[in-house]
Design a protein around this motif. Structure first.
Motif, PDB file in Angstrom:
ATOM      1  N   ASP A   1       0.555  -1.161  -0.005  1.00 39.31           N
ATOM      2  CA  ASP A   1       0.155  -0.038   0.009  1.00 39.31           C
ATOM      3  C   ASP A   1       0.946   1.195   0.021  1.00 39.31           C
TER       4      ASP A   1
ATOM      5  N   LEU B   1       0.756   4.421  -1.156  1.00 39.80           N
ATOM      6  CA  LEU B   1       0.028   5.600  -0.783  1.00 39.80           C
ATOM      7  C   LEU B   1      -0.199   5.425   0.963  1.00 39.80           C
TER       8      LEU B   1
ATOM      9  N   ARG C   1       1.574   7.953   3.581  1.00 42.13           N
ATOM     10  CA  ARG C   1       0.669   9.046   4.446  1.00 42.13           C
ATOM     11  C   ARG C   1       0.946   8.654   6.051  1.00 42.13           C
TER      12      ARG C   1
ATOM     13  N   ASP D   1      -3.123  13.291  -2.272  1.00 41.86           N
ATOM     14  CA  ASP D   1      -4.813  13.411  -2.371  1.00 41.86           C
ATOM     15  C   ASP D   1      -5.370  13.409  -3.947  1.00 41.86           C
TER      16      ASP D   1
ATOM     17  N   ALA E   1      -4.610   9.802  -5.276  1.00 33.12           N
ATOM     18  CA  ALA E   1      -5.392   8.836  -4.760  1.00 33.12           C
ATOM     19  C   ALA E   1      -6.583   9.097  -5.564  1.00 33.12           C
TER      20      ALA E   1
ATOM     21  N   TYR F   1      -2.177   4.958 -10.161  1.00 31.59           N
ATOM     22  CA  TYR F   1      -3.295   5.152  -8.986  1.00 31.59           C
ATOM     23  C   TYR F   1      -4.664   5.652  -9.970  1.00 31.59           C
TER      24      TYR F   1
END
Ligand SMILES: [Zn+2]
Length: 271
Positions: free
Chosen positions: A178, A180, A184, A224, A227, A256
């Motif tokens: 994962d 992203l 984060r 953001d 995503a 993505y």
């Protein structure tokens, strides 16, 4: 070789490489020893670093690699035999990718002693063990496995590794489950550090407290947009942006990109 170390806070020196603005951070213990973080990059620059330290009466007592990428795990014989630590996951990744790391170093910064590249000791502790100023480690898997930033609460300096750059967008570890989410989490951990007065990115320029916050929000905005599959507007992808960075950005966008309705993502990871 010209003096390359700049004191950014009492007892904290930073050198910036000709290669991708890679930074080296040196923290003084007060007793002639020092902590060396990510010594980089070329053979000549490492020679200049060890000469610069010797000229100030300093010798490396301990070293830290922020993450297992070739330009952050270099060393030279002149720097001595101080223990070189990294987070346990970073050490494992450096071992797994050893051949690639050696090949990348040989291509981009030829002439390093291969035996000294990536020779890291796993550290699972909240701080680097040494007799100098407290050096807390903040470990996460954004950008690379076991990415360990270093925070010096005494001076408020955050050595961020390859995050919080003024010249590079967030570079995801696209091999992660994962990417992203991991990035984060990393940003959240760095944002939670209280008392940051200066940030030293792995590549780029030292920023002040306001610059640190600005970079965190630029990075969050980038993630953001990625995503959501929205076009990314990021100043770091402007006119000065090197080709490799644009290429990496495009690969991240592809990863993505929202699939058309009803189709599963191409090459998506099962589960
Ligand atoms: Zn990196």
């Amino acid at each position: 070789m010209a003096e390359m170390l700049t004191e950014i806070a009492p007892g904290v020196l930073v050198a910036t490489s000709s290669y991708d603005l890679t930074t080296t951070t040196v923290v003084l213990s007060g007793g002639g020893g020092c902590l060396v973080i990510d010594p980089a990059v070329t053979v000549a620059e490492l020679a200049g670093l060890s000469a610069g330290l010797a000229g100030r009466g300093l010798r490396p007592a301990v070293a830290w690699s922020t993450h297992p990428h070739w330009d952050h795990v270099l060393w030279s014989r002149e720097l001595g035999d101080a223990p070189r630590y990294a987070a346990a996951a970073a050490v494992r990744a450096a071992q797994t990718a050893r051949d690639a790391i050696l090949a990348q170093a040989a291509e981009s910064a030829p002439g390093h002693d291969r035996l000294l590249i990536g020779r890291l000791i796993p550290l699972d502790a909240p701080a680097i063990p040494w007799h100098g100023p407290t050096a807390e480690v903040i470990v996460h898997d954004g950008h690379a496995p076991g990415h360990g930033a270093v925070f010096l609460p005494g001076t408020g300096v955050l050595v961020a590794g390859d995050m919080c750059s003024d010249v590079e967008i967030p570079l995801l570890d696209l091999d992660a489950t994962d990417p992203l989410g991991a990035y984060r989490t990393g940003l959240r951990r760095l944002a939670a550090v209280a008392g940051v007065r200066q940030v030293v990115p792995g590549h780029g320029h030292v920023g002040d407290a306001a610059g640190f916050r600005r970079r965190l929000s630029m990075d969050a905005a980038y993630l953001d947009a990625l995503a959501a599959g929205r076009p990314v507007r990021d100043p770091r992808l402007g006119g000065q942006c090197p080709q490799w960075l644009r290429g990496t950005h495009e690969a991240q966008v592809r990863r993505y990109r929202r699939p058309p309705r009803g189709l599963s993502p191409p090459g998506g990871r099962p589960g």
